[in-house]
Design a protein around this motif. Structure first.
Motif, short mmCIF file in Angstrom:
data_model
loop_
_atom_site.label_atom_id
_atom_site.label_comp_id
_atom_site.label_asym_id
_atom_site.label_seq_id
_atom_site.Cartn_x
_atom_site.Cartn_y
_atom_site.Cartn_z
N GLU A 150 -7.41 4.77 -12.03
CA GLU A 150 -6.61 4.57 -13.25
C GLU A 150 -7.22 3.53 -14.16
O GLU A 150 -7.10 3.60 -15.38
N ARG A 151 -7.88 2.59 -13.63
CA ARG A 151 -8.49 1.56 -14.47
C ARG A 151 -9.89 1.93 -14.94
O ARG A 151 -10.23 1.81 -16.10
N GLY A 152 -10.68 2.36 -13.96
CA GLY A 152 -12.11 2.43 -14.25
C GLY A 152 -12.61 3.80 -14.66
O GLY A 152 -13.69 3.92 -15.23
N ALA A 154 -11.08 6.34 -19.06
CA ALA A 154 -11.28 5.77 -20.39
C ALA A 154 -10.65 6.63 -21.48
O ALA A 154 -9.97 6.14 -22.38
N TRP A 157 -6.90 6.27 -21.74
CA TRP A 157 -6.48 4.98 -22.30
C TRP A 157 -6.70 4.93 -23.81
O TRP A 157 -5.91 4.31 -24.53
N TYR A 160 -10.80 -0.79 -9.04
CA TYR A 160 -11.43 -1.86 -9.82
C TYR A 160 -10.72 -3.18 -9.63
O TYR A 160 -10.21 -3.74 -10.59
N ALA A 181 -14.11 -1.70 -17.90
CA ALA A 181 -13.11 -0.65 -17.65
C ALA A 181 -11.99 -0.71 -18.69
O ALA A 181 -11.34 -1.74 -18.86
N GLU A 182 -11.77 0.43 -19.34
CA GLU A 182 -10.72 0.52 -20.36
C GLU A 182 -9.34 0.19 -19.78
O GLU A 182 -8.47 -0.31 -20.47
N GLY A 183 -9.15 0.52 -18.50
CA GLY A 183 -7.83 0.35 -17.91
C GLY A 183 -7.55 -1.06 -17.41
O GLY A 183 -6.46 -1.35 -16.91
N TYR A 184 -8.54 -1.94 -17.51
CA TYR A 184 -8.30 -3.34 -17.15
C TYR A 184 -7.88 -4.08 -18.41
O TYR A 184 -8.63 -4.12 -19.38
N PRO A 235 -5.62 -3.18 -20.75
CA PRO A 235 -5.83 -2.16 -21.80
C PRO A 235 -5.58 -2.75 -23.19
O PRO A 235 -4.65 -3.54 -23.37
N VAL A 294 -13.53 -3.91 -24.57
CA VAL A 294 -14.29 -3.88 -23.31
C VAL A 294 -15.72 -4.37 -23.54
O VAL A 294 -16.20 -4.43 -24.67
#
Lengths: 246, 246, 246, 246, 246, 246
Positions: free
Chosen positions: C47-49, C52, C55, C92, D145-148, D150, D154
């Motif tokens: 879900e994080r890495g 993209a 997101w 991540y 990472a886009e999900g870190y 958000p 980045v």
């Protein structure tokens, strides 16, 4: 007494309670003969991963397995002439935390070893083995640090040797030292026989010793006068410092 | 006299006539002090590839370059206390044929060395160096063979060490032996100074010796009593056979 | 029914919920055709890495991302004919603790796989991938141990294969097995198309399959009769045991 | 002001508070001259493992050691022209947990570095060094990472370089980049002299710079016009993307 | 007759006349049992390097040594059920020229092997072994080329396996295939006993087979039903192409 | 005219007459656009090993094959904007002797290249490729030697890059440079189409370029503004010397 205190010493760090026998029993007995204090640390009893035969007996508890394994290891250490202590950390997996590191660093400080024997860097069959290697390495480094328990005598720079894993090529283990253990082989084989739960390994490690013996002989020259029947292989981690190359 | 005959000996195989000085001058002088007969074979004079400064002088012939290089090498060997011979095979490239192998094997048989020093296995800056390594290795193996010139005394299994190349990491060279040459450093530096054509390397190899000295000290322990100022690094080809690990 | 129970099975351990499609979709579909029960474990949804595109749509929450990713993976698994479960550990970084290891070891015990597919040992672009490899390896070893949940049927020694990472050379990944997936390629490509959030990878992994196909053909001989259009590459961890070398 | 904001930047991740000076001081000063914003993160002060000389003074506390080390590092950073921050995580061992990773990822996000300098992948003399390498690598990946977190900008794909460890060959470190630091050497040496507790290393790292300088010169050609006296070596982690090969 | 012609075949390329027995005797006998035509090429008799015991008898000529070695090899091949031919190239060193390559390529064309067995890529104890490996590899590639003796049937892409050298770790040899030779072990041991000049190796290679047997068993699972007592290890050069991973 | 003389130049050393197109066609065209003089040496026509399709036409002689191959290569070079020469040494195997080395060294001296492109160090599918690599390397070193044809202008230290082999992982080839060839891709594809005898490779190497393009984009950051569609990968032999790390 003070004489004993001044003896040189060696430290053996064993992931499970039988590893030191198969892999370094010869080195231990040989250095005991040379008046070294040899000390063994067993991080676990190998109660989960290395006690198949005991478990198959049925009606076994983890505590009984550990007890039997401890007795076997203690007897083997006695035969080899070494002192032994058990961390009882549990195996499969061995834990890895600061407390273990410090406990092991404290043993290093106490023993002040002139060399350390432990597992290989890699082992795709056993994750506890490389973990034990890394614990041993990092504990040694911490024990060298002036800022760890300041005031205590730090450890110098004892060489570290990786002893032979079960499937050496698969572990990328390459021996660069062959130790002639012909003279104390009988003692090693006696110690091996303490491991009642792993009888299938007795002949395996006898053959390992014979093969390493043939290779050692080859590496000093077939035509040389010296006879070597049994040997143990080790892989050095650090360069050795010497004043002679022959 | 017979005493001299019974001395242990070491053999140094050098691709060009100056390599042995930079890379093994300390080992040579040190073992001479330990009463070894040290013998050097220079496969070529390095007349093409390692004599830039001479060529830049102008009005130079290959013969003159070779003569100068031979005199320098001879003087250096004398200072170090070693005997020396020149194969004069030509460099860039060194030839590789059976005749060279046999000539070198014959030297091995004659010298019966207790150890051999030669080049590293790889060197992307110099193809003569790994070639010299391979010649040395294969000649040693031929000299071990009972069926080569049957009746002659074969060579046993002298360890082979690769000495330090000019850019060690680029050559995948990793020293596993650090030889303390502090006591004979002055002699090595004198020998280095014979190499009039490569003055730019004098300080380079002095720094190499100092760095290896610091590293050697680190590998026996900063807190140990022993002082090491200068060292040479070597990489072993074969496992060593020993009876002690400390 | 019992027939199904007796089927051979394969286990796929995927760090993020789409990895199994790109890297092992062909192997999964092929073995399903061969009547294997194929089971997939997704350690996280990525879900994080690895989401993209989702997101970047804006007004997205982690939960929505995870839901979408789960639906995509489930649909892909269905197309391939495999069962799937989600550990939902978060990515991540992926966590690494005893609980995860035991949960995975329990899956191994339940599935009793005849082979395991997972990530490569190294990946400088993605730390979750080698971590998944190590979790898979260690869980398998724990599942083999008689002393882990004594009494349960232990796992034998299923071979482990590392599937292809995104930049294979940078990961030191070297395939030693090329699996001919020509016959089920269409199914793999259908599964790939489920990954709506990573459309940029569809053609990339089609080309990967085509290149591995050409290489497979080359490795059986250009002149052989067999045609191979698509293949997947794998790197074995353990030696295979066989009775034929052709 | 906005001009400064638009500058390119570099990030240096140092396990202990002096590492960045010996290993990357030249790169830092050089890029500052080229109008980069250079930022240094010291994960620890090296209070346990790298402060032997301070501890030997007696009547020292950990806090005092840390204060002295911080002052030295701050002064060195100032001379080099870089900003610096201290995570104060403790050394021997450095901790490794999600919080550290996220803290470092947040620095990456804030700095948006165009390149990252950190430790080598291996170091058998120091377990904090490869750990710092791994923290730097994984934090960079999380920051991509886009999900870190958000919505935050980045990080792109800054190249990562491993700087030179103390015993390069033992660390399997192989430089593929030699940075000419001749012009700012004086600045680096000034920064080195801030490290009062490690005076024994001043000359060691001066010689390292001289040797790398000679090697850099060799790698552009002895006969080229350019002079190089001092250099620093680096090992790249990722392939570089370029439009010219000369 | 035509049946025999249609049989699959295997080719063994042996540097010296006894290598095939120790290293591949099991594979040869096993595939003969599976109705393969197995053909052995001995590049030399090993008259110089592998006949120490014969030479030590005294009053021996090279011709006699070669004759005895040929008889031994022929008898061993017969026991294993293979055909054999002798190139008689001379050993220590084996020659390497175009003529040898073409002669070997012609054998490849004639035999049209489904797999090839030969030496390891490295061997610091024996330069003929890696040379034989390279001859075998290059000859196979030439035999695949349409432009070599155009019109002849080219060779497809038989897998190449390196058999076990004498000191496997020193040769960087890592087996990825373990061949179960339990059923034909007796035949291999009979063939081994033909090698009267190398009796010291009989028990060595019996132990090798036992160790590889234990390892093979470990790699299929200790709890599996299959028993394996003797095995041979091989290292693959090329990836294998397959349709099943179990 | 003198302007042209002063241009920078690049040298491409190709084992067979088509290698330079698949593996370095983009680099050649790109540097021609940047006003480099690009020069190609084809060591052989690949008449035996790389002309299968021609041979299968029937009634073909080696001379005709060579002629056709030369025409194709000449046309491709023209499209790319490079000069080309043919050594016509014969392939499978390429010869390796002093004469070839000197001939190639003389080309180096004449061209005075600012970089050199050639084959990978290893290739188990093609022994001519690593041989060409070694010839290129050693010739460059000889061309650097003041003592080779004294008085001539020596070569400085042009970087050497290994271009992509057919099965990169099997050749242990790891790209550390990705060259953006998007702008001149059309030219490369035109040159590729000259190779009428190897049409099966056109799409293969188009896909290679697309994959390396995706990877190059990944290595500068997915979110960066730059677009890369096609790339070529190279592996450096020597460290590069630079004054900037971004």
């Amino acid at each position: 007494m003070s004489e004993i205190m001044n003896r040189q010493s060696g430290l053996v760090i064993s992931a499970h309670s039988a590893d030191f026998v198969w892999r370094a029993g010869g080195a231990i007995a040989l250095h005991v003969e040379q008046h070294y204090n040899m000390h063994i640390v067993c991080l676990s009893y190998g109660e989960r991963g290395e006690s198949a035969k005991l478990w198959r007996k049925g009606s076994m508890t983890e505590n009984t397995v550990k007890e039997i394994r401890q007795q076997e290891a203690q007897k083997a250490a006695e035969i080899l002439g070494a002192s032994i202590e058990f961390f009882d950390l549990g195996d499969y997996p061995l834990p890895r935390d600061k407390e273990v590191l410090f406990r092991l660093a404290d043993v290093c400080r106490r023993i002040q070893p002139h060399f350390i024997l432990t597992h290989s860097m890699h082992d795709p069959y056993n994750y506890d083995h490389p973990l034990a290697f890394n614990l041993a390495m990092e504990a040694r480094i911490i024990a060298q640090a002036e800022g760890y328990r300041p005031g205590e005598k730090v450890v110098e720079a004892p060489p570290v040797y990786c002893f032979e894993p079960h499937q050496p090529e698969q572990c990328n283990w390459k021996p660069d030292v062959l130790l002639d253990i012909s003279d104390i082989w009988e003692k090693k084989y006696q110690a091996i026989q303490c491991m009642q739960g792993q009888e299938h390994l007795w002949e395996y490690y006898t053959r390992v010793a014979l093969q390493r013996g043939v290779q050692a002989k080859r590496n000093i020259g077939i035509t040389s006068n010296k006879t070597i029947s049994y040997a143990e292989g080790f892989q050095s981690v650090y360069p050795r410092v010497t004043e002679n190359l022959a």
